[in-house]
Design an enzyme around this catalytic site. Structure first.
Site, short mmCIF file in Angstrom:
data_model
loop_
_atom_site.label_atom_id
_atom_site.label_comp_id
_atom_site.label_asym_id
_atom_site.label_seq_id
_atom_site.Cartn_x
_atom_site.Cartn_y
_atom_site.Cartn_z
N GLU A 160 3.01 29.89 0.78
CA GLU A 160 1.62 29.45 0.94
C GLU A 160 0.89 30.24 2.03
O GLU A 160 0.90 29.85 3.19
CB GLU A 160 1.57 27.95 1.28
N LYS A 206 1.38 29.53 -3.56
CA LYS A 206 0.39 28.46 -3.30
C LYS A 206 -0.73 29.05 -2.45
O LYS A 206 -0.70 28.97 -1.23
CB LYS A 206 1.05 27.27 -2.60
#
Length: 340
Positions: free
Chosen positions: A179, A221
């Site tokens: 992420e 992500k």
């Protein structure tokens, strides 16, 4: 194909199941307490446990949610009947995962920039989490856009940590969710966000390759490409969809297991509308696109619950409705009229 990679791919397939997305319920204790305080809920471990319990036991949640990211405290907690949260989720058809980073801290020598900690002892922690039932993990890096930042040093420090974390996850049989979040904070334009996001993603995939991370067993992500929240020009839903998808087409290899967007402070409605627009405008993409939202699914339900037992059922309905709206957006079938 090595057996270990097949296990990772099976988990990826379950997480990216058609019409489903991820629920991020991995808020750290300070973040959770801050959200509780804002709506008048006592900031205690028991209230956090009760909150996570009614989320995890929401009837029908597994029809829209494929995976749930837990916090260290939560994966160790149990429901009132003594069942672990990981087991409750599994029974609902939801894959349990775990946030393993230890938060973003100031990057020495680079004012205004952060690097994420948590690599020390991570190999042992991953093994323990796998034993507790986790099948995937998540690590967040934060990139701020501002005067003269992000610097190449900040980007390299963060993508190196993400790649080392991802390699350790795969060694432990867990799917890594990487992420890299370019924050919405600030007055930067959509174009500035696009340029920085592209720079970060290019650097990330170079590092993942250098660390022999199998992309087929990895999920990305990322942030959507957005203007800063203080930017006078707020672009349309379609412009955000175009900028985001085109940025990814230039930077994200086709081999990645899938892309699950963070909500990053967007309103629940806008996050759904933007995800929907990507599916409507780009029906054929090299990778599946879905959601991995936290506030954009939980916040309306949290406000309704307000820490009161009598509100649990109504809050669960609101949570389920929000998950269903994002499920529709994942299929390009969301509309504003569904909000009511």
């Amino acid at each position: 194909m090595p057996e270990e990679l097949q296990t990772l791919k099976d988990t990826v397939q379950a997480l990216m199941a058609e019409g489903k997305g991820l629920l991020a319920m991995d808020e750290s204790t300070p973040t959770s307490d801050k959200r509780f305080k804002a709506v008048g809920i006592p900031q205690t471990e028991e209230m956090r446990r009760l909150y996570r319990e009614w989320i995890a036991t929401t009837p029908g949640l597994g029809q829209s949610i494929s995976g749930a990211i837990l916090f260290d405290e939560t994966i160790r907690q149990k429901t009132d009947d003594g069942t672990s949260f990981a087991e409750v989720l599994k029974q609902a058809g939801i894959v349990p995962g775990i946030k393993v980073d230890e938060g973003a801290h100031d990057l020495a020598g680079f004012p205004g920039e952060k690097v994420t900690d948590g690599l020390d002892g991570l190999r042992d922690r991953l093994k323990k989490y796998a034993d507790m039932g986790a099948r995937f993990a998540k690590w967040r890096a934060v990139i701020t856009i501002g005067e003269g930042i992000p610097t190449p040093t900040c980007i390299e420090a963060n993508v190196e940590a993400l790649a080392r974390y991802a390699a350790l996850c795969q060694e432990a049989g867990l799917v890594p969710i990487v992420e890299p979040e370019t924050l919405m904070d600030g007055d930067h334009t959509l174009q500035q966000c696009e340029a920085v996001t592209e720079q970060v993603l290019r650097a990330l995939f170079v590092r993942l390759a250098l660390h022999n991370v199998a992309l087929e067993g990895t999920l990305l992500k990322p942030n959507m490409v957005l203007p800063g929240q203080d930017c006078p020009a707020q672009n349309s839903v379609e412009e955000v969809a175009d900028a985001t998808v085109n940025c990814f087409l230039r930077t994200v290899p086709a081999a990645i297991g899938g892309i699950a967007f963070l909500s990053g402070g967007q309103s629940a409605e806008l996050a759904s509308a933007r995800l929907n627009a990507m599916h409507v405008r780009y029906p054929q993409l090299p990778w599946p696109l879905t959601f991995s939202f936290s506030r954009a699914i939980q916040q309306p339900a949290l406000e309704l619950w307000a820490g009161k037992t009598e509100n649990v059922e109504a809050a669960q309905k609101v949570l389920l409705h929000r998950a269903q709206l994002n499920s529709a957006a994942r299929k390009g079938e969301y509309s504003e009229s569904m909000e009511s």
